[in-house]
Design a protein around this motif. Structure first.
Motif, short mmCIF file in Angstrom:
data_model
loop_
_atom_site.label_atom_id
_atom_site.label_comp_id
_atom_site.label_asym_id
_atom_site.label_seq_id
_atom_site.Cartn_x
_atom_site.Cartn_y
_atom_site.Cartn_z
N ALA A 22 0.82 -1.21 0.00
CA ALA A 22 0.00 0.00 0.00
C ALA A 22 0.86 1.26 0.00
O ALA A 22 0.40 2.32 -0.42
N TYR A 23 2.09 1.16 0.44
CA TYR A 23 3.00 2.32 0.51
C TYR A 23 3.88 2.45 -0.73
O TYR A 23 4.60 3.42 -0.89
N TRP A 24 3.83 1.48 -1.63
CA TRP A 24 4.71 1.50 -2.80
C TRP A 24 4.58 2.76 -3.65
O TRP A 24 5.57 3.33 -4.08
N CYS A 25 3.36 3.22 -3.90
CA CYS A 25 3.18 4.43 -4.73
C CYS A 25 3.82 5.64 -4.09
O CYS A 25 4.53 6.40 -4.75
N THR A 26 3.58 5.83 -2.81
CA THR A 26 4.17 6.96 -2.08
C THR A 26 5.69 6.87 -2.13
O THR A 26 6.38 7.87 -2.39
N TYR A 27 6.23 5.69 -1.89
CA TYR A 27 7.67 5.47 -1.91
C TYR A 27 8.24 5.79 -3.30
O TYR A 27 9.26 6.49 -3.42
N CYS A 28 7.61 5.30 -4.35
CA CYS A 28 8.11 5.53 -5.71
C CYS A 28 8.08 7.01 -6.08
O CYS A 28 8.99 7.51 -6.73
N ARG A 29 7.02 7.69 -5.69
CA ARG A 29 6.94 9.13 -5.99
C ARG A 29 8.05 9.89 -5.28
O ARG A 29 8.67 10.77 -5.85
N ALA A 30 8.32 9.53 -4.04
CA ALA A 30 9.41 10.18 -3.30
C ALA A 30 10.75 9.84 -3.95
O ALA A 30 11.61 10.71 -4.11
N TRP A 31 10.93 8.59 -4.33
CA TRP A 31 12.17 8.14 -4.95
C TRP A 31 12.42 8.89 -6.25
O TRP A 31 13.53 9.37 -6.50
N THR A 32 11.39 9.02 -7.10
CA THR A 32 11.58 9.70 -8.38
C THR A 32 11.87 11.18 -8.17
O THR A 32 12.62 11.78 -8.93
#
Length: 57
Positions: A22-32
């Protein structure tokens, strides 16, 4: 996933991802965002990010 006693910051994106999908999208946006500012990439990171981003709505 890294062992609980290991600092996750020492892992690349292709070696570690948040345990909660569930946190993957938030993590990816922060990473990018971070990689936009600091564009160094490591082999496999983009592939792993694409897998995680495919789970976003």
């Amino acid at each position: 996933m890294s062992p609980p006693h290991v600092d996750d910051a020492s892992y690349e994106t292709d070696q570690w991802s948040p345990p909660s999908h569930a946190y993957w999208c938030t993590y990816c946006r922060a990473w990018t965002h971070i990689k936009y500012v600091q564009p160094e990439r490591h082999p496999g990171e983009l592939d792993k990010l694409n897998v995680m981003l495919d789970t976003c709505d």
